[in-house]
Design an enzyme around this catalytic site. Structure first.
Site, PDB file in Angstrom:
ATOM      1  N   CYS A   1      43.084  35.212  39.814  1.00 13.31           N
ATOM      2  CA  CYS A   1      43.971  35.052  40.248  1.00 13.31           C
ATOM      3  C   CYS A   1      44.448  34.796  38.935  1.00 13.31           C
ATOM      4  O   CYS A   1      46.039  35.261  37.958  1.00 13.31           O
ATOM      5  CB  CYS A   1      44.759  34.613  41.010  1.00 13.31           C
ATOM      6  SG  CYS A   1      44.668  32.662  41.473  1.00 13.31           S
TER       7      CYS A   1
ATOM      8  N   GLU B   1      49.698  34.624  48.274  1.00 17.73           N
ATOM      9  CA  GLU B   1      48.932  33.896  46.900  1.00 17.73           C
ATOM     10  C   GLU B   1      48.337  35.153  46.611  1.00 17.73           C
ATOM     11  O   GLU B   1      47.121  35.408  47.148  1.00 17.73           O
ATOM     12  CB  GLU B   1      48.285  32.418  47.329  1.00 17.73           C
ATOM     13  CG  GLU B   1      48.358  31.588  48.557  1.00 17.73           C
ATOM     14  CD  GLU B   1      49.618  30.514  47.944  1.00 17.73           C
ATOM     15  OE1 GLU B   1      49.494  30.705  46.401  1.00 17.73           O
ATOM     16  OE2 GLU B   1      50.004  29.595  48.766  1.00 17.73           O
ATOM     17  N   LEU B   2      49.448  36.015  45.995  1.00 17.86           N
ATOM     18  CA  LEU B   2      48.891  36.681  45.409  1.00 17.86           C
ATOM     19  C   LEU B   2      48.506  37.333  44.307  1.00 17.86           C
ATOM     20  O   LEU B   2      47.802  36.557  43.512  1.00 17.86           O
ATOM     21  CB  LEU B   2      50.072  38.242  45.542  1.00 17.86           C
ATOM     22  CG  LEU B   2      50.745  38.089  46.965  1.00 17.86           C
ATOM     23  CD1 LEU B   2      52.121  39.522  47.873  1.00 17.86           C
ATOM     24  CD2 LEU B   2      50.022  38.032  48.305  1.00 17.86           C
TER      25      LEU B   2
ATOM     26  N   PRO C   1      37.589  35.775  56.438  1.00 19.53           N
ATOM     27  CA  PRO C   1      37.519  35.560  55.125  1.00 19.53           C
ATOM     28  C   PRO C   1      36.989  37.321  54.289  1.00 19.53           C
ATOM     29  O   PRO C   1      36.633  38.385  55.493  1.00 19.53           O
ATOM     30  CB  PRO C   1      35.972  35.152  54.915  1.00 19.53           C
ATOM     31  CG  PRO C   1      35.773  35.016  56.076  1.00 19.53           C
ATOM     32  CD  PRO C   1      36.098  35.674  57.225  1.00 19.53           C
TER      33      PRO C   1
END
Ligand code: NAD
Length: 473
Positions: free
Chosen positions: A264, A230-231, A159
């Protein structure tokens, strides 16, 4: 060598927590332990793995209050923290319900050459690394972990070092479930530890920024392991002339500023049909001003502090750049320093595409609004980005919305709503452009992407061939 890392509290601004960063030897031990247990885990029937996940769900529930309290300290917000912890139960329910069907081995069937019958098996990679960011620390650590586990992998979660407090009570929940303890571990550390994790696993799933994603993809390429990235995003909202303007203004404003814009898939650019522009702006300002920050009472107000201190200054830099190029801040826009840093919902007009706020990910509570002349113009503006995570279209009819959606270069489009990928998980969506790489984290590939396909082909006539009973033998 182990190293002590101090952690800032986003609500108070104080350094009130610390953790010890593991060195390479500790990581190696963790990797060996998980790898040692993984074959037995993979050998279980998928129904047995599902039962273990359900048992783990009960352990998480037992520790839910402690996990939530730690997450509140990590993120400076209460409602979202409760939603993240409660959401784990939903993730488990979905995983145990959907995965057995998706991952069921295929039945053998004849090939074009009829004496050959074939079927595909799905084999787990082994050890999967899951590196996550600070904006939804628990959701983004477990959204991909449960699918990877049920597919038969062991998982090591790394994390964000910005929000590490929740991992301690969560590890207590893991310890209560020995079958999960054998195949799941959490290592708290900085990017250095993330890089070591990437180098020690058989597949990696990464959620975070484009810059770090590029480093992870490069390391994965060197090791020939799959990288699912995953950006970031710069999601556009298009409000067509036929849309319900009041509904669109309320939905878009809330989507842009909820969780302080630290999501996001939050809407970061708003394009409105020229004829409704002024009215839309007026409504957006009204909604923005009605949403309060959660200071001085953490339980009241929906806008939490910036979780990551530097993010506040990055947002301010984008606003200053926009204002220097002619934009107007109609509300919000200032950093409020109460120890932690806040910004009230900020509506921006007079924006153009040469401003950072319309090009770079903002990750703050900002609603920049720009008019368009016709639908072609709107689509051109929406697609003028290096990102392609998701988008929203507000239209008078579903058909009109769908026709415009088909022209947008993004992996998911919500029609007459916003950020539906945060709630709806059955439809696959790829990330376009710099928003990511790899297979979809939603739909069937949420599970299949953690397996490799092995085809098993049998010559069903081999005995007859050997006995010379078939012609031409
Ligand atoms: P970040 O890239 O700074 O950090 C993400 C993680 O990568 C952290 O755990 C960090 O310690 C680790 N890391 C740093 N250097 C590393 C390296 N060299 N190798 C391996 N790991 C390394 O991102 P962040 O600031 O924590 O998160 C915000 C970003 O995450 C935003 O861009 C946001 O859009 C993105 N995000 C994307 C999604 C999505 O689903 N597409 C969801 C949430 C957040």
């Amino acid at each position: 060598m182990s190293q002590e890392v101090a952690v800032r509290n986003p609500y108070t601004g104080e350094l009130d927590f610390s953790f010890t960063e593991p060195g390479p030897a500790t990581l190696q031990r963790i990797g060996e332990r998980l790898r040692g247990a993984q074959p037995d885990w993979a050998a279980l029937d998928i129904g047995e793995r599902a039962a273990v996940l359900n048992k783990f769900g009960a352990c998480l529930q037992k520790h839910a209050a402690d996990i939530t309290a730690a997450l509140v300290a990590d993120t400076g917000r209460t409602q979202v923290a409760a939603m993240e912890v409660g959401g784990l139960q939903g993730f488990i329910r979905r995983t145990v319900q959907d995965a057995p069907q998706v991952l069921a081995p295929g039945m053998p069937r004849p090939a074009q050459v009829p004496l050959i019958h074939g079927a595909a098996n799905r084999k787990p990679y082994g050890l999967v690394g899951n590196i996550s960011p600070w904006n939804f620390p628990i959701i983004l650590s477990f959204l991909d972990t449960f699918p990877a586990l049920i597919a038969g992998n062991a998982v090591v979660i790394k994390p964000s070092e910005v929000t590490p407090r929740w991992t301690e009570p969560l590890k207590a929940a893991i310890a209560d479930c020995p079958e999960i303890d054998a195949v799941l571990d959490i290592v708290v550390g900085t990017g250095k530890v993330g890089a070591m994790v990437t180098d020690m696993v058989d597949a990696i799933v990464f959620t975070g920024s484009v810059a770090t994603g590029r480093m992870v993809a490069e390391a994965a390429a060197r090791n020939f392991i799959p990288a699912n990235l995953e950006l970031g995003g710069k999601d556009p909202a298009l409000v067509l002339a036929s849309a319900d303007i009041e509904y669109a203004a309320r939905t878009i404003t809330f989507s842009s500023v909820q969780s302080t814009g630290q999501a996001c898939q939050s809407l970061e650019r708003v394009y409105v049909a020229q004829e409704h522009y002024e009215r839309f702006v007026e409504l957006a300002v009204g909604h923005a001003e009605s949403l309060a920050i959660n200071y001085p009472d953490i339980n009241h107000g929906v806008i939490g502090p910036f979780i990551f201190e530097q993010q506040a200054y990055k947002v301010k830099e984008q606003l200053d750049d926009a204002v220097s190029k002619g934009a107007k801040v109609l509300c919000g826009g200032e950093i409020l320093d109460h120890g932690g840093l806040w910004m009230r919902p900020t509506v921006l007009t007079g924006v153009t595409h040469d401003m950072l706020v319309m090009q770079e990910e903002t990750f703050g509570p900002v609603v920049p609004i720009m008019p368009f002349t016709d639908v072609d113009h709107a689509v051109e503006l929406a697609n003028d980005t290096q990102y392609g995570l998701s988008a929203a279209v507000f239209a008078g009819s579903d058909d009109e919305g769908r026709a415009v959606a088909a022209r947008i270069n993004a992996g998911a489009v919500s029609i007459n709503d916003a950020a539906l990928t945060a709630m709806i998980h059955e439809f696959e969506h790829d990330s376009f452009g710099y928003s990511g790489m790899g297979r979809s984290r939603a739909g069937a590939s949420a599970y299949t992407r953690f397996t490799r396909e092995q085809s098993v082909m049998t010559n069903v006539e081999s005995k007859a061939l050997l006995a010379g009973e078939l012609g031409g033998g």
